[in-house]
Scaffold this motif. Sequence first.
Motif, PDB file in Angstrom:
ATOM      1  N   ALA A 245       0.834  -1.204   0.000  1.00 22.89           N
ATOM      2  CA  ALA A 245       0.000   0.000   0.000  1.00 22.89           C
ATOM      3  C   ALA A 245       0.865   1.249   0.000  1.00 22.89           C
ATOM      4  O   ALA A 245       0.618   2.204  -0.743  1.00 22.89           O
ATOM      5  N   ARG A 246       1.898   1.233   0.818  1.00 26.20           N
ATOM      6  CA  ARG A 246       2.815   2.375   0.876  1.00 26.20           C
ATOM      7  C   ARG A 246       3.494   2.584  -0.473  1.00 26.20           C
ATOM      8  O   ARG A 246       3.617   3.717  -0.960  1.00 26.20           O
ATOM      9  N   GLU A 247       3.908   1.493  -1.085  1.00 21.16           N
ATOM     10  CA  GLU A 247       4.641   1.564  -2.350  1.00 21.16           C
ATOM     11  C   GLU A 247       3.801   2.154  -3.475  1.00 21.16           C
ATOM     12  O   GLU A 247       4.289   2.970  -4.264  1.00 21.16           O
ATOM     13  N   VAL A 248       2.537   1.762  -3.558  1.00 23.77           N
ATOM     14  CA  VAL A 248       1.709   2.205  -4.692  1.00 23.77           C
ATOM     15  C   VAL A 248       0.939   3.493  -4.396  1.00 23.77           C
ATOM     16  O   VAL A 248       0.186   3.964  -5.245  1.00 23.77           O
ATOM     17  N   GLY A 249       1.104   4.048  -3.199  1.00 18.20           N
ATOM     18  CA  GLY A 249       0.495   5.341  -2.914  1.00 18.20           C
ATOM     19  C   GLY A 249      -0.887   5.292  -2.314  1.00 18.20           C
ATOM     20  O   GLY A 249      -1.618   6.289  -2.368  1.00 18.20           O
ATOM     21  N   VAL A 250      -1.261   4.176  -1.711  1.00 23.32           N
ATOM     22  CA  VAL A 250      -2.552   4.103  -1.013  1.00 23.32           C
ATOM     23  C   VAL A 250      -2.430   4.888   0.287  1.00 23.32           C
ATOM     24  O   VAL A 250      -1.551   4.618   1.103  1.00 23.32           O
ATOM     25  N   ARG A 251      -3.331   5.854   0.484  1.00 22.65           N
ATOM     26  CA  ARG A 251      -3.245   6.722   1.652  1.00 22.65           C
ATOM     27  C   ARG A 251      -4.410   6.527   2.614  1.00 22.65           C
ATOM     28  O   ARG A 251      -4.566   7.295   3.552  1.00 22.65           O
ATOM     29  N   GLY A 252      -5.216   5.537   2.369  1.00 21.60           N
ATOM     30  CA  GLY A 252      -6.345   5.292   3.251  1.00 21.60           C
ATOM     31  C   GLY A 252      -7.228   4.210   2.680  1.00 21.60           C
ATOM     32  O   GLY A 252      -6.939   3.641   1.624  1.00 21.60           O
ATOM     33  N   THR A 253      -8.290   3.918   3.397  1.00 27.08           N
ATOM     34  CA  THR A 253      -9.229   2.881   2.957  1.00 27.08           C
ATOM     35  C   THR A 253     -10.623   3.469   2.827  1.00 27.08           C
ATOM     36  O   THR A 253     -10.966   4.402   3.551  1.00 27.08           O
ATOM     37  N   PRO A 254     -11.414   2.936   1.893  1.00 25.57           N
ATOM     38  CA  PRO A 254     -11.015   1.946   0.891  1.00 25.57           C
ATOM     39  C   PRO A 254     -10.194   2.583  -0.215  1.00 25.57           C
ATOM     40  O   PRO A 254     -10.227   3.802  -0.414  1.00 25.57           O
ATOM     41  N   ALA A 255      -9.472   1.748  -0.937  1.00 22.43           N
ATOM     42  CA  ALA A 255      -8.745   2.194  -2.122  1.00 22.43           C
ATOM     43  C   ALA A 255      -8.811   1.071  -3.144  1.00 22.43           C
ATOM     44  O   ALA A 255      -8.626  -0.104  -2.790  1.00 22.43           O
ATOM     45  N   PHE A 256      -9.077   1.436  -4.382  1.00 24.00           N
ATOM     46  CA  PHE A 256      -9.222   0.448  -5.457  1.00 24.00           C
ATOM     47  C   PHE A 256      -8.168   0.701  -6.527  1.00 24.00           C
ATOM     48  O   PHE A 256      -7.826   1.854  -6.814  1.00 24.00           O
ATOM     49  N   ILE A 257      -7.673  -0.371  -7.092  1.00 24.79           N
ATOM     50  CA  ILE A 257      -6.796  -0.261  -8.255  1.00 24.79           C
ATOM     51  C   ILE A 257      -7.451  -1.043  -9.381  1.00 24.79           C
ATOM     52  O   ILE A 257      -7.741  -2.239  -9.244  1.00 24.79           O
ATOM     53  N   ILE A 258      -7.705  -0.345 -10.480  1.00 24.13           N
ATOM     54  CA  ILE A 258      -8.336  -0.953 -11.654  1.00 24.13           C
ATOM     55  C   ILE A 258      -7.481  -0.587 -12.857  1.00 24.13           C
ATOM     56  O   ILE A 258      -7.309   0.587 -13.170  1.00 24.13           O
ATOM     57  N   GLY A 259      -6.946  -1.587 -13.507  1.00 23.87           N
ATOM     58  CA  GLY A 259      -6.012  -1.298 -14.591  1.00 23.87           C
ATOM     59  C   GLY A 259      -4.759  -0.675 -14.010  1.00 23.87           C
ATOM     60  O   GLY A 259      -4.132  -1.232 -13.112  1.00 23.87           O
TER      61      GLY A 259
END
Length: 279
Positions: free
Chosen positions: A241-255
Amino acid sequence: MALNICALNICAGRLPGERTGSLVIAALVGLALLVAAPIGASAQQSAPQEGVQLGEDVFSDVQKEAIGEVIRDYLIANPQLMLEVMDALDAYESIAEREQQRVIINANRDALERDGVSYVAGNPEGSITVIEFFDYRCPYCKQTADDMQKLIETTDDVRLVLKELPILGPDSTVASQAAIAAVPQGKYLPFHFALLRSEGKLDREKVMEIAEDVGLDVDRLARDMESARVEAIIDNNRALAREVGVRGTPAFIIGDELVPGAAPLEALEARIEAVRDAS
């Protein structure tokens, strides 16, 4: 408009405002040179051209003072210029950040989509992958639970990768440990949605009560929750999460796009459709 997201304080580096501030300073320097150009040109025309070398200070102290006054007067007379500069820099920065984020997401594609341990709902062989980072105590994750269930029930080409990201204290961690430990018992998904739909305090006692209600062997679950494997999965999710820039929840990655916050189902479906069209 406020983002429906539970904040995650794991991001490193400068605050966005710090970089924007630096860019504003750079823009002002550029403006100074632009306004000063006629003065500089006069200075160069009056000086022997063969004596002017790149990097030399072609402005005298008097000229520098005059340039400063011109810029000061211009900005005071046109204060809206600073707002326009800030808006333009913010837009530029956002585009650059999104592009950098796409690169990072693609570099971590295997860990995001096929780590071999995250539960995959929907169609495990689906051509489109949606990754969700969530916390069982996050109110916005609870808000999206019905949408996620509808998504996997109404699409046949979507695989939903569920990644526990406990960020709201020890009780969140206990709930995530229990959910991961439920996978070998084949009861993950009903347990997952039952945890998200639970109301009130979600402590260990409540987690175990829910586990028993969905048919889990709670004694086995309690043992498995304490395993090094479960701890490693949570640690890896936090690092990812830290690596890809997620800063909170929820967080979605699509494509190759990160969608933060409790995005409505329609927005997620639109992004999924865009990925379909591009494939």
